[in-house]
Design an enzyme around this catalytic site. Structure first.
Site, PDB file in Angstrom:
ATOM      1  N   ASP A  67      48.337  42.666  37.344  1.00 13.24           N
ATOM      2  CA  ASP A  67      47.812  44.028  37.498  1.00 13.24           C
ATOM      3  C   ASP A  67      48.897  45.024  37.874  1.00 13.24           C
ATOM      4  O   ASP A  67      50.033  44.648  38.167  1.00 13.24           O
ATOM      5  CB  ASP A  67      46.684  44.028  38.544  1.00 13.24           C
ATOM      6  CG  ASP A  67      47.060  43.308  39.837  1.00 13.24           C
ATOM      7  OD1 ASP A  67      48.240  42.979  40.010  1.00 13.24           O
ATOM      8  OD2 ASP A  67      46.166  43.082  40.659  1.00 13.24           O
ATOM      9  N   ASN A 136      37.676  41.092  49.815  1.00 14.11           N
ATOM     10  CA  ASN A 136      36.321  41.213  49.266  1.00 14.11           C
ATOM     11  C   ASN A 136      36.093  40.246  48.107  1.00 14.11           C
ATOM     12  O   ASN A 136      35.120  40.368  47.369  1.00 14.11           O
ATOM     13  CB  ASN A 136      36.060  42.667  48.814  1.00 14.11           C
ATOM     14  CG  ASN A 136      37.029  43.117  47.726  1.00 14.11           C
ATOM     15  OD1 ASN A 136      37.860  42.334  47.259  1.00 14.11           O
ATOM     16  ND2 ASN A 136      36.919  44.366  47.316  1.00 14.11           N
ATOM     17  N   HIS A 138      38.198  39.819  45.546  1.00 19.20           N
ATOM     18  CA  HIS A 138      38.767  40.210  44.251  1.00 19.20           C
ATOM     19  C   HIS A 138      39.934  39.308  43.868  1.00 19.20           C
ATOM     20  O   HIS A 138      40.623  38.748  44.716  1.00 19.20           O
ATOM     21  CB  HIS A 138      39.117  41.701  44.196  1.00 19.20           C
ATOM     22  CG  HIS A 138      40.345  42.148  44.918  1.00 19.20           C
ATOM     23  ND1 HIS A 138      40.406  43.325  45.628  1.00 19.20           N
ATOM     24  CD2 HIS A 138      41.575  41.598  45.022  1.00 19.20           C
ATOM     25  CE1 HIS A 138      41.618  43.461  46.125  1.00 19.20           C
ATOM     26  NE2 HIS A 138      42.345  42.442  45.791  1.00 19.20           N
ATOM     27  N   GLU A 143      37.259  43.875  41.025  1.00 17.97           N
ATOM     28  CA  GLU A 143      36.500  44.147  42.236  1.00 17.97           C
ATOM     29  C   GLU A 143      35.068  43.615  42.117  1.00 17.97           C
ATOM     30  O   GLU A 143      34.585  43.378  41.003  1.00 17.97           O
ATOM     31  CB  GLU A 143      36.448  45.668  42.462  1.00 17.97           C
ATOM     32  CG  GLU A 143      37.820  46.309  42.665  1.00 17.97           C
ATOM     33  CD  GLU A 143      38.387  46.106  44.065  1.00 17.97           C
ATOM     34  OE1 GLU A 143      38.130  45.061  44.692  1.00 17.97           O
ATOM     35  OE2 GLU A 143      39.097  47.017  44.543  1.00 17.97           O
TER      36      GLU A 143
END
Ligand code: GLP
Length: 243
Positions: A67, A136, A138, A143
């Site tokens: 990413d 979280n 990810h 996400e």
């Protein structure tokens, strides 16, 4: 899923680097999927050490990073281009033409995402994908959401990711709001996956992602369906696992 429990961050990093090294020793022209974040930094340090000791040759690999933030130039010190150069590429003299990171300053993000997916395909797919784990759940910048995104795509970062990553920027307002990331489909297509996790702060999400239900609300949970996943963690990150 294979869980490898280590005592601490240094041991986690050595173990992960050894797994990557064995991949490259067995297949010198491997395509390595690489990750950013603070967790893999020690793994990269170990790889550099092995290369300098003459025990590992990375010159034949191709790399594809997960990413990149949208809007950060490649020389911005928080861009993932910069991160990879700083922590790995420049330190092992890797020919940059063999390295790939999505271009977050592309004028046409959709075209850039399509180019990136094609590039990975043309390289023959990822042999070993290294992953960190967001608080979280990810992976890359996929996400929590209602579905599992397939290919490389543009994402709006969640408030929790912006908050978590703001520690690396001067102020929270400087954290980019968007990123380009490989999709869950891209990640799941890797032949092997290596996840690194450390610290008590990851204990709850490690348990939820790898022992809980498979759901796009916890993107990493999909890894439970991958046939070859190794999770290397320190004792703190594994402290809530039931085994
Ligand atoms: C970032 C990256 C992820 C990484 C995550 C966790 O948001 N895009 O690839 O896994 O942070 O980072 P850390 O290892 O610093 O906890």
């Amino acid at each position: 899923m294979r869980f490898i429990r280590t005592n601490d961050y240094a041991a986690m990093s050595r173990k992960a680097a050894n797994i990557i090294a064995s991949q490259v020793i067995l297949k010198p022209d491997s395509v390595l999927g690489l990750a950013t974040g603070s967790t893999p930094i020690g793994t990269y340090d170990e790889l550099v050490r092995m290369v300098n000791a003459g025990d590992l040759d990375l010159s034949g690999v191709h790399t594809a990073n997960l990413d990149e933030y949208v809007g950060l130039t490649h020389d911005h010190d928080q861009s993932y281009h910069y991160f990879m150069n700083q922590h790995l590429f420049s330190r092992v003299g890797l020919d940059l033409s063999r390295t790939n990171v999505p271009d977050g300053v592309s004028a046409d993000p959709a075209a850039e995402c399509a180019r990136y997916d094609k590039l990975i395909k043309d390289l023959g797919g990822v042999d070993l994908q290294l992953l960190g784990l967001g608080h979280n759940g990810h992976i890359g910048f996929n996400e929590p959401q209602d579905d599992f995104p397939k290919g490389t795509h543009l994402v709006d970062l969640t408030e929790s990711t912006i908050n978590a990553n703001s520690r690396l920027f001067e102020k929270k307002e400087d954290v980019p709001r968007q990123a380009l990331t490989m999709g869950i489909g891209t990640i799941m297509a890797a032949r092997k996956i290596l996840v690194v996790v450390n610290g008590a702060g990851k204990a709850a999400i490690v348990k939820e992602a790898f022992c809980g239900p498979v759901t796009p609300k916890v993107p990493a949970s999909i890894l439970q369906f991958h046939p070859d996943v190794t999770i290397v963690g320190d004792a703190e990150a594994f402290s809530q696992l039931p085994f």
